[in-house]
Design an enzyme around this catalytic site. Sequence first.
Site: not given
Ligand code: AGP
Length: 616
Positions: A2, A27, A79, A105-106, A489, A493, A496, A512, A611
């Site tokens: 928090c 936080r 939080w 906080n804690g 994944e 990473k 992207e 294959h 994001k």
């Molecule tokens: C992952 O690093 C990306 N930021 C992107 O693939 C993300 O995971 C995807 O857009 C889903 O977003 P969400 O988890 O907010 O639904």
Amino acid sequence: MCGIVAYTGEDTAKDILLAGLKRLEYRGYDSAGVALEGIAPDGSTTLDVTCRVGKVMGLASELEGHDAASTCGIGHTRWATHGKPSVANAHPHTSCDGRIAVVHNGIIENFAELRDELASRGHVFTSETDTEVLAHLVEEAYARHADLMAAVREACTHVVGAYGMAAVSADEPGVIAVARKDSPIVVGRGERGSYVASDVIALIDATRDVVVLEDGQFARLTPTGIEYTDDAGEPIEPAVTHIDWDVDTAEKGGYPDFMLKEICEQPRVVRDTLVGRLSATGELDIDELGLTFEELDLIDRVYVIACGTSYHAGLVAKNLIEAWARIPCEVEAASEFRYRNPIITPSTLVVAVSQSGETADTLAAIRDARIKGAKVFGITNVVGSPVARESDGVIYTKANKEIAVASTKSFIGQIVSLTLLAMLLGQVKGKLTTGQVRMLFRELGDTAAQIQWILDSQRTAVHEAALACKDAQSALFVGRGMGAAISYEGALKLKEVSYLHAEAYAAGEMKHGPIALIDPGFPVIAVTTKSPTYDKVVSNLKECEARGAKIIALATQGDEDIKQIADHVIYIPPVRDAFSAITASVPLQLLAREVAVMRGCDVDQPRNLAKSVTVE
Ligand code: AGP
């Protein structure tokens, strides 16, 4: 975590508190509140407490036109650990008479017994939180000492757990009493007052010379100074730290970018996600799901729907749910799920995974699934997000604000949350005994230290591996089982954040078709951690090596054989295969970031991405 902010001085406390809380929202931000000293019509001092669910911005709008004259107050952005996000559970919490307010906080581990004792002495509680016991403990001690600092010091002697706390009393205008044990508290003097915060970022505009309180230290702030004492009340002179970070760096906590900061927060994310999840009798506690064990036992099919990294967390969950609960689990890209008329019955469980909680594809899939009669659970990192609001139950990943566009710590929070769900389903369906659940829970918790070991010891190996592949045109990620899930994944990473093309395949699939891509120096990143399919993965790698591939292997600490075929080896500590996705993902995150930095990319805000993707 928090966030706490407090101020006493000559300026308008409200503005200072809100600005500081905004800086601390990383936080936690499921609710926020302030207590501001005011003057009653009869001239006596009062405490005006305002709390609001949601982000600080909502609190600010609620405070418009209020308390502009107040020059002393405390603030908090929450939080949730004990008690859901609500106005009643938001801090500050007050004594019965409303004349003392505290922010904390804690975690107070013995809060239940303290609460019972205080209630037996007539104290009335208005929240579900552990923190509220502090307000009533200070109230009782204040009745004896008539001194806020002494009362806070005594109250802390009853507490088992962690606290960074600040308290004010209407009977001591302008005074703030502060205590610290295991949760960060920073205090400092500005030109026009005295400041308290959970993190230096919230007071760096007022002063760069701060005291980071140590455990067992206390501070009494007034508009003109700060007095420091120890737990015996004796004066001390703590060290002053000069902060030379700029605000932007301070927000990154000294890390060069948010992505690395958030990768390094992952041990805490594991620990925080597990807090309060196992009862003393070994029962898993995921009460946010809102389903009885009987209703959970009726579930005969699970769909995990998500996008991107969250989809890859679903791939991990599939392995766990089918292994432990012995019911089919399908993982679907949310953008596909709703257009293929999936088979859904009342005993179907749909789990929507979304860091942002506002991904349009995922939201649309949730709405469709609910129309078809499915029970929907959300797993998200944003409290009160659309996914949370539109699900029947929700598990919040305890990652806190994730700023880098590339999801890292929220991914780990998702995997841990899905692991708990898989364990719960296994326990409910009688496939896992209470003893097995306890053992798994303990080993799950151990991954926090294992991640820390990787962060502390494998950065050089990652750097060298990144140098080996940074100039490639493309790369392949391969693995089997959990290794395959996180290979997807790892490839995402790398793509992207570094714009280096990468694909992932189940290692057995290489022969294959994809092996046609391999030519001398082609980078193959392989998850070859100890697992039931280790030997098979090694065989697949030998086929790649025979064609000149440059092999980067993720291996289990102590595996020396892998060095015979790998050009670079990055180690993870020994771990149960079921939990290897949590730890083996970390080197892949670090590798992607290293390559991106070497290629001059903006790791926090990669091109073309956002994001959260709120369009279909
Ligand atoms: C992952 O690093 C990306 N930021 C992107 O693939 C993300 O995971 C995807 O857009 C889903 O977003 P969400 O988890 O907010 O639904």
